[in-house]
Design a protein around this motif. Structure first.
Motif, PDB file in Angstrom:
ATOM      1  N   MET A 103       0.812  -1.209   0.000  1.00 16.17           N
ATOM      2  CA  MET A 103       0.000   0.000   0.000  1.00 16.17           C
ATOM      3  C   MET A 103       0.851   1.267   0.000  1.00 16.17           C
ATOM      4  O   MET A 103       0.505   2.268  -0.602  1.00 16.17           O
ATOM      5  N   LEU A 104       2.006   1.223   0.664  1.00 14.68           N
ATOM      6  CA  LEU A 104       2.799   2.432   0.829  1.00 14.68           C
ATOM      7  C   LEU A 104       3.889   2.599  -0.223  1.00 14.68           C
ATOM      8  O   LEU A 104       4.249   3.726  -0.574  1.00 14.68           O
ATOM      9  N   LEU A 105       4.428   1.486  -0.735  1.00 18.57           N
ATOM     10  CA  LEU A 105       5.540   1.594  -1.680  1.00 18.57           C
ATOM     11  C   LEU A 105       5.199   2.405  -2.934  1.00 18.57           C
ATOM     12  O   LEU A 105       5.971   3.295  -3.319  1.00 18.57           O
ATOM     13  N   PRO A 106       4.083   2.124  -3.614  1.00 13.55           N
ATOM     14  CA  PRO A 106       3.781   2.930  -4.801  1.00 13.55           C
ATOM     15  C   PRO A 106       3.622   4.414  -4.480  1.00 13.55           C
ATOM     16  O   PRO A 106       4.080   5.269  -5.246  1.00 13.55           O
ATOM     17  N   LEU A 107       2.985   4.703  -3.349  1.00 11.83           N
ATOM     18  CA  LEU A 107       2.812   6.104  -2.973  1.00 11.83           C
ATOM     19  C   LEU A 107       4.157   6.782  -2.742  1.00 11.83           C
ATOM     20  O   LEU A 107       4.406   7.891  -3.239  1.00 11.83           O
ATOM     21  N   MET A 108       5.048   6.101  -2.009  1.00 11.65           N
ATOM     22  CA  MET A 108       6.353   6.677  -1.720  1.00 11.65           C
ATOM     23  C   MET A 108       7.210   6.793  -2.975  1.00 11.65           C
ATOM     24  O   MET A 108       7.952   7.764  -3.138  1.00 11.65           O
ATOM     25  N   GLU A 115       8.033   8.329 -10.052  1.00 10.64           N
ATOM     26  CA  GLU A 115       7.410   7.305 -10.875  1.00 10.64           C
ATOM     27  C   GLU A 115       5.896   7.536 -10.911  1.00 10.64           C
ATOM     28  O   GLU A 115       5.358   8.328 -10.134  1.00 10.64           O
ATOM     29  N   ARG A 116       5.205   6.859 -11.834  1.00 12.44           N
ATOM     30  CA  ARG A 116       3.782   7.113 -12.033  1.00 12.44           C
ATOM     31  C   ARG A 116       2.976   5.827 -12.122  1.00 12.44           C
ATOM     32  O   ARG A 116       3.475   4.798 -12.543  1.00 12.44           O
ATOM     33  N   LEU A 117       1.719   5.936 -11.714  1.00 12.39           N
ATOM     34  CA  LEU A 117       0.742   4.870 -11.905  1.00 12.39           C
ATOM     35  C   LEU A 117      -0.421   5.420 -12.728  1.00 12.39           C
ATOM     36  O   LEU A 117      -0.787   6.580 -12.589  1.00 12.39           O
ATOM     37  N   THR A 118      -1.004   4.565 -13.570  1.00 15.11           N
ATOM     38  CA  THR A 118      -2.207   4.949 -14.298  1.00 15.11           C
ATOM     39  C   THR A 118      -3.414   4.813 -13.378  1.00 15.11           C
ATOM     40  O   THR A 118      -3.314   4.328 -12.247  1.00 15.11           O
ATOM     41  N   ALA A 119      -4.579   5.229 -13.898  1.00 12.76           N
ATOM     42  CA  ALA A 119      -5.818   5.070 -13.128  1.00 12.76           C
ATOM     43  C   ALA A 119      -6.078   3.595 -12.838  1.00 12.76           C
ATOM     44  O   ALA A 119      -6.539   3.230 -11.745  1.00 12.76           O
ATOM     45  N   VAL A 166      13.323  -1.595   0.765  1.00  8.72           N
ATOM     46  CA  VAL A 166      13.135  -1.640  -0.692  1.00  8.72           C
ATOM     47  C   VAL A 166      13.391  -0.267  -1.312  1.00  8.72           C
ATOM     48  O   VAL A 166      14.058  -0.157  -2.351  1.00  8.72           O
ATOM     49  N   LEU A 167      12.882   0.787  -0.693  1.00  6.02           N
ATOM     50  CA  LEU A 167      13.115   2.139  -1.210  1.00  6.02           C
ATOM     51  C   LEU A 167      14.603   2.483  -1.197  1.00  6.02           C
ATOM     52  O   LEU A 167      15.136   3.042  -2.165  1.00  6.02           O
ATOM     53  N   VAL A 168      15.277   2.163  -0.098  1.00  5.20           N
ATOM     54  CA  VAL A 168      16.708   2.460   0.001  1.00  5.20           C
ATOM     55  C   VAL A 168      17.495   1.665  -1.039  1.00  5.20           C
ATOM     56  O   VAL A 168      18.384   2.192  -1.722  1.00  5.20           O
ATOM     57  N   ASP A 169      17.171   0.382  -1.184  1.00  3.73           N
ATOM     58  CA  ASP A 169      17.901  -0.459  -2.143  1.00  3.73           C
ATOM     59  C   ASP A 169      17.627  -0.022  -3.581  1.00  3.73           C
ATOM     60  O   ASP A 169      18.504  -0.141  -4.442  1.00  3.73           O
ATOM     61  N   LYS A 170      16.416   0.450  -3.855  1.00  2.20           N
ATOM     62  CA  LYS A 170      16.101   0.944  -5.199  1.00  2.20           C
ATOM     63  C   LYS A 170      17.027   2.101  -5.561  1.00  2.20           C
ATOM     64  O   LYS A 170      17.558   2.169  -6.676  1.00  2.20           O
ATOM     65  N   VAL A 171      17.245   3.017  -4.627  1.00  2.45           N
ATOM     66  CA  VAL A 171      18.143   4.146  -4.863  1.00  2.45           C
ATOM     67  C   VAL A 171      19.579   3.661  -5.027  1.00  2.45           C
ATOM     68  O   VAL A 171      20.324   4.123  -5.900  1.00  2.45           O
ATOM     69  N   ASN A 172      19.985   2.698  -4.218  1.00  7.49           N
ATOM     70  CA  ASN A 172      21.370   2.233  -4.212  1.00  7.49           C
ATOM     71  C   ASN A 172      21.711   1.320  -5.385  1.00  7.49           C
ATOM     72  O   ASN A 172      22.884   0.982  -5.580  1.00  7.49           O
ATOM     73  N   LEU A 173      20.710   0.896  -6.151  1.00  7.55           N
ATOM     74  CA  LEU A 173      21.001   0.083  -7.331  1.00  7.55           C
ATOM     75  C   LEU A 173      21.824   0.853  -8.361  1.00  7.55           C
ATOM     76  O   LEU A 173      22.436   0.248  -9.247  1.00  7.55           O
ATOM     77  N   SER A 236      12.916  -2.376 -14.200  1.00  6.19           N
ATOM     78  CA  SER A 236      11.579  -1.809 -14.322  1.00  6.19           C
ATOM     79  C   SER A 236      11.290  -0.875 -13.151  1.00  6.19           C
ATOM     80  O   SER A 236      11.896  -1.016 -12.079  1.00  6.19           O
ATOM     81  N   PRO A 237      10.361   0.084 -13.298  1.00  4.50           N
ATOM     82  CA  PRO A 237      10.013   0.989 -12.198  1.00  4.50           C
ATOM     83  C   PRO A 237       9.473   0.245 -10.978  1.00  4.50           C
ATOM     84  O   PRO A 237       8.815  -0.791 -11.102  1.00  4.50           O
ATOM     85  N   LEU A 238       9.758   0.793  -9.817  1.00  2.28           N
ATOM     86  CA  LEU A 238       9.338   0.166  -8.563  1.00  2.28           C
ATOM     87  C   LEU A 238       7.827   0.041  -8.468  1.00  2.28           C
ATOM     88  O   LEU A 238       7.306  -0.956  -7.956  1.00  2.28           O
TER      89      LEU A 238
END
Length: 287
Positions: A103-108, A115-119, A166-173, A236-238
């Motif tokens: 629930m929180l990862l896409p928002l963050m 990054e973006r999500l469609t409807a 996950v957020l931290v590792d995404k940046v560190n990739l 791919s995007p998170l």
């Protein structure tokens, strides 16, 4: 389409593998000991790679701090995970602890990573969140098998830790490879469990004789599940890959009900179907 299909396959395999090693951990007698043991082989194999990347020139100082932060969060994740699996049904705690991150990862990632999500993506996310709430029991005031507050607290902590690392590792990739990040994550994970493992009372020969095969399977599935996810994140995007990983929630619920003989409540089955539908929306039309 191959660039799209590959991360989807990687992340789906990651989700199923994650549910399987959580099932093995739930069935173990000492959760902290089991979780510690299954991370040792992969960590030992990946240490040279981590050392090589840590000592190469040109790594920004902030990347080292992010690596340390990820390891610390992994330590808390390991502790709360062992507590959740010790005190709760996997068919309930697994969707709760995976659901918070979903629930929180896409928002963050939208707010912090641009990054973006469609409807359709947001609709799928809403469906997944609703399924998680129903499965956990938080959406109902009266349930035949209410969840103890401490179990809810443990599982919420697991979900928040998952979102954090996950957020931290995404940046560190951008600075470290998936194998190096996995090694650092494993070190933090094991450090979080060491204080709670009674090493002096463990009979290692008996442990390996009775549970060696299960530990070997867990040592492949557990680090392997996150390694697959790291590779998927690098392609791919998170916001695309993170919700897809939650297909493991469906399997985790079914494993608990049909393999561990946990209560077969209709709400758990219905919630699993809601989650799967949300995953399809995000995976097919989310981006």
């Amino acid at each position: 389409m191959s660039w799209t299909i590959l991360p989807v396959l990687l992340v789906l395999a990651s989700g199923i593998a994650h549910a399987l090693w959580n099932l093995l951990a739930k069935r173990s007698d000492d959760k902290a000991l089991f979780l510690l043991c299954i991370f040792v082989p992969t960590t030992a194999l990946l240490l040279p790679r981590l050392f090589e990347e840590l000592t190469r020139p040109g790594v920004p100082p902030q990347s080292y701090w992010l690596l340390l932060l990820s390891s610390i969060v992994q330590g808390f994740y390991a502790f709360f995970l062992s507590k959740s699996l010790t005190h709760g049904d996997i068919s309930q705690v697994y969707p709760m602890m995976r659901g918070i991150g979903t629930m929180l990862l896409p928002l963050m990632s939208v707010l912090l990573l641009n990054e973006r999500l469609t409807a359709w993506g947001w609709a799928g996310l809403t469906l997944i969140a609703s399924g998680f709430l129903a499965m956990s029991g938080l959406a109902f005031a009266r349930r035949r098998n209410p969840i103890a507050p401490k179990i809810i607290a443990y599982t919420l902590a697991v979900g928040l830790c998952t979102m954090g690392y996950v957020l931290v590792d995404k940046v560190n990739l951008g600075q470290f490879s998936p194998p190096a990040l996995l090694a650092a994550s494993n070190i933090g994970f094991m450090a979080g469990l060491v204080p709670f493992v009674p090493f002096r009372r463990i009979r290692w020969k008996k442990l390996m004789k009775e549970h060696g095969a299960t530990l070997a399977i867990g040592s492949i599935l557990s680090p392997g599940s996150y390694l697959l996810f790291l590779f998927a994140m690098s392609l791919s995007p998170l916001t695309y890959v993170a919700p897809l990983r939650e297909i493991g929630t469906v399997f985790g619920t079914l494993f608990g009900i049909y393999l561990l003989r946990e209560p077969k409540e209709a709400v758990r089955i219905v919630s699993a179907c809601m989650i799967f539908s949300g995953i399809v929306l995000i995976g097919g039309w989310g981006m």
